[in-house]
Design an enzyme around this catalytic site. Structure first.
Site, PDB file in Angstrom:
ATOM      1  N   CYS A 174     -37.085   1.101 -10.216  1.00  0.00           N
ATOM      2  CA  CYS A 174     -37.855   2.296  -9.848  1.00  0.00           C
ATOM      3  C   CYS A 174     -37.026   3.560 -10.077  1.00  0.00           C
ATOM      4  CB  CYS A 174     -38.275   2.216  -8.389  1.00  0.00           C
ATOM      5  SG  CYS A 174     -39.218   3.690  -7.856  1.00  0.00           S
ATOM      6  N   LYS A 230     -36.588  -7.101 -11.669  1.00  0.00           N
ATOM      7  CA  LYS A 230     -36.936  -6.144 -12.716  1.00  0.00           C
ATOM      8  C   LYS A 230     -35.856  -5.074 -12.780  1.00  0.00           C
ATOM      9  CE  LYS A 230     -40.554  -3.202 -14.596  1.00  0.00           C
ATOM     10  NZ  LYS A 230     -41.880  -2.555 -14.400  1.00  0.00           N
ATOM     11  N   GLU A 239     -43.997   0.961 -22.705  1.00  0.00           N
ATOM     12  CA  GLU A 239     -44.649   1.610 -23.853  1.00  0.00           C
ATOM     13  C   GLU A 239     -45.516   0.652 -24.674  1.00  0.00           C
ATOM     14  OE1 GLU A 239     -45.162   5.560 -24.804  1.00  0.00           O
ATOM     15  OE2 GLU A 239     -43.882   4.679 -23.274  1.00  0.00           O
ATOM     16  N   GLY A 282     -48.439  -2.232 -17.712  1.00  0.00           N
ATOM     17  CA  GLY A 282     -48.842  -1.502 -16.521  1.00  0.00           C
ATOM     18  C   GLY A 282     -49.749  -0.342 -16.877  1.00  0.00           C
ATOM     19  N   ARG A 283     -49.156   0.765 -17.328  1.00  0.00           N
ATOM     20  CA  ARG A 283     -49.960   1.934 -17.669  1.00  0.00           C
ATOM     21  C   ARG A 283     -50.944   1.641 -18.798  1.00  0.00           C
ATOM     22  NH1 ARG A 283     -46.257   6.565 -19.213  1.00  0.00           N
ATOM     23  NH2 ARG A 283     -45.127   4.876 -20.242  1.00  0.00           N
TER      24      ARG A 283
END
Length: 312
Positions: free
Chosen positions: A98, A139, A201, A223-224
């Site tokens: 994070c 992660k 990405e 994710g995004r």
């Protein structure tokens, strides 16, 4: 190939996990991080973030969910990992990636990439107290402000007992600015023996194929890209560029809006819908018009009426 659904703090929570896994294509999910400071958290905190624990740690469509913990206190991380394992967690994931300033200032997330020995100790302590049948994963990013220690950090996670690691192919300082340095992931895969999952990405089928080729990883986490295109996981599996029709996406948005009303105030609900719509504008031209309309709304009825009148 396995496709994992990433968490996104403040958006991709259990509600959105439910929506996206219903669309399909995922093998596994990871929860939003649960912050561990200096105390043993009560059970209700874990259930609040991961209500799938009530359902054998799976979404309603049957996809397993790992519980992600974030913190730097070795003993407390172990105690809380043991606690969540006793609640039936499918797996425990540890967040070393994070980039948020508030998290890093409190010695959490990507800040620990400057302390590989501590990363090792946290993973080892968690692995020692969690039953063997429950996987412990982690992660990480490529580093804090440099990739200098990327290989050392990955090795520390492996030696600590992580079953696999997800690598977000940027440093903390890079944030989410493109590009993602997938070639660095290939260096990590060559340096350690445990499985590595590539992340960062991946917005399209083409991105996924390129990421796999450059990183050397068959498994990916999105994710995004998944938020911007709810069918992305299915498209990657089929290698076909067939998005969901916009009206179908809007129905998913409306279902999400209705799910939010049970335990979230109007301001937060409105923020979530606007945020998701903003991501969808990357893939759907129609989302631009909807975003322009709803960003002015101030009441819940306006949102509900808009969805009901614009779904065919």
């Amino acid at each position: 190939m396995r496709i994992l659904l990433a968490p996104m703090e403040g958006l991709l929570d259990f509600r959105l996990r439910d929506n996206l896994t219903r669309v399909g294509g995922y093998d596994e999910c990871v929860s939003e991080f649960i912050r561990v400071n200096d105390t043993l958290l009560p059970s209700h905190r874990f259930y609040r973030y991961v209500p799938e624990l009530y359902q054998n740690s799976r979404t309603k469509s049957g996809i397993p969910v790992k519980v992600q913990l974030l913190g730097s206190d070795i003993n407390c991380m172990a105690e809380n990992a043991s606690k969540v394992a006793s609640l039936g967690a499918y797996g425990i994931d540890i967040n070393f990636g994070c980039p948020a300033r508030t998290v890093n200032r409190n010695r959490g997330g990507a800040a620990l990439l400057k302390e590989p020995n501590l990363m090792y100790s946290i993973v080892k302590a968690v692995r020692n107290v969690v039953p063997k049948e429950i996987p412990v994963t982690a992660k990480m990013r490529l580093g804090y402000d440099t990739t200098e220690h990327a290989l050392v950090c990955a090795k520390a996670l492996e030696e600590g007992g992580a079953k696999e690691i997800v690598v977000h192919a940027r440093t903390k300082v890079d944030g989410y600015k493109p590009p993602a340095y997938w070639e660095w992931i290939s260096k990590i895969t060559e340096h350690i023996k445990i499985p590595v999952v590539a992340n960062g990405e991946i917005w399209s089928v083409t991105d996924a194929i390129r990421c796999q080729r450059i990183s050397g990883c068959k498994d990916i986490m999105i994710g995004r890209g998944a938020v911007a295109n709810p069918a992305l996981a299915l498209m990657i599996r089929s290698e076909k560029n067939q998005k969901l029709p916009w009206n179908e996406v809007k129905m998913i948005l409306f279902a999400y809006w209705k799910n939010l009303e049970f335990d979230m105030n109007l301001t937060s609900r409105a923020g979530r819908i606007k945020q998701w719509l903003h991501y969808l504008t990357r893939q759907y031209q129609e989302a631009e018009n909807d975003f322009k309309s709803v960003k002015r709304f101030k009441s819940g009825d306006e949102f509900t009426n808009y969805f009901e009148s614009h779904i065919n």
